[in-house]
Design an enzyme around this catalytic site. Sequence first.
Site, PDB file in Angstrom:
ATOM      1  CB  ALA A   1       5.173   6.686   2.954  1.00 53.90           C
TER       2      ALA A   1
ATOM      3  N   GLY B   1       0.830  -1.196   0.000  1.00 57.76           N
ATOM      4  CA  GLY B   1       0.000   0.000   0.000  1.00 57.76           C
ATOM      5  C   GLY B   1       0.871   1.256   0.000  1.00 57.76           C
ATOM      6  CB  CYS B   2       0.190   4.643  -1.276  1.00 63.26           C
ATOM      7  SG  CYS B   2      -1.511   4.761  -0.711  1.00 63.26           S
ATOM      8  CE1 TYR B   3      -1.509   8.393   4.010  1.00 70.71           C
ATOM      9  CE2 TYR B   3      -3.310   6.873   3.621  1.00 70.71           C
ATOM     10  CZ  TYR B   3      -2.850   8.163   3.776  1.00 70.71           C
ATOM     11  OH  TYR B   3      -3.729   9.218   3.709  1.00 70.71           O
TER      12      TYR B   3
END
Length: 349
Positions: free
Chosen positions: A156, A151-153
């Site tokens: 990060a 996932g994107c979060y």
Amino acid sequence: MEKARVSVVGATGLVGEFLLRALVGHPRVRIALMVSEHAAGRDICDLLPALRGEVTGKTVSAGPEAIAAGSDVAFLAKKGPESMELAPKLLDAGCRVIDIGGEFRFRDHALYEEWYGNRHTCRDLLAEAVYGMPELARDRIAKARLVGNPGCYATAATLALYPLLKAGAVSSEWICADCYSGLTGAGRQYNAKNSNLFVDVEANLRAYNVGTHRHTPEIESALAEATGRRVRVTFVPHLAPMDRGILATIYCRPVRTGAEPGGALRILKEAYANEPFVRVLDDPSQVATGNVRGTNYLDVSAKLIERTGVLVVASALDNMVKGAAGQAVQNMNLMLGFEETAGLKGRSI
Ligand SMILES: NC(=O)c1ccc[n+]([C@@H]2O[C@H](COP(=O)([O-])OP(=O)(O)OC[C@H]3O[C@@H](n4cnc5c(N)ncnc54)[C@H](OP(=O)(O)O)[C@@H]3O)[C@@H](O)[C@H]2O)c1
């Protein structure tokens, strides 16, 4: 040299579009099938005008047999649990799979079922699926038939924290991650909720899914698996008035080297010295979504606030690229034995 055949399932979604953008400029692959359920048989450029002059062809409706027959690799970019129906059939027919959703990101089906509210219908594949974060599992991805693209979060936060936890430089039990995402993080929103309309988002900033966001268990389990210790993260996502990008500002309790001024930054620089898509910057104030837009880079930095004893770690990425399509292509490169950076360096996606 013969090019690998790659197909995108869910080609008209936001991630589908960015996969097409990334794949069309890739020197080692050709786009085989653009599979769309709601818009089959249409010219792709009528659906996604940004692709005009770059991608040609029509979308198709195709089941697993047809997809597997025409593809060496299939990217599954649908929303919802359909990938659990497709993935086993594609794998059985010899097609490698990169799933962009959350269905193959966990080893433990109970964690998926608890946070996603769906029954996991191919639990046997979870032992085999590899969490597709190249910086953590490059060798395993290279041998994988099935990759759960992160996932994107989660990308990060996990890449910001991993070297520090691995080095024992921060407490694994007290981490707070304040993360900000642009609106594309929610997809095309053809079922738009009022809270995501432009008039509600523009010049506005708010938290959402506080304590309940699905990327919480993903961050914790990825870090736990990579470091061998239990990790607890208080993760608070925010919707920011921008189209793309994620900024993570993470507060940690430093220990040992992490508690020395410059210690955490040194650990990040050493850990990522040879990573093609991670850039370590000297100060968290240099980490910004605008600097990584359209690229597969993740920028990261850390600074100890000596007055309070809190370590601040910051990271930024483009949610459509390193947070989705770019990382998926990086995984494909590893799986097919291509140069890891093929199609991803030096061009805006
Ligand atoms: N957005 C991000 O930043 C991001 C980042 C990482 C992972 N992901 C994951 O990637 C997957 C796809 O997300 P997304 O952001 O691409 O979602 P999306 O834009 O909402 O698209 C999802 C699917 O909806 C269908 N669709 C597109 N336009 C439609 C319309 N007007 N009416 C009906 N259906 C339509 C498409 O499938 P058909 O063409 O087959 O109809 C598409 O694959 C999800 O699992 C998501 O969690 C997203």
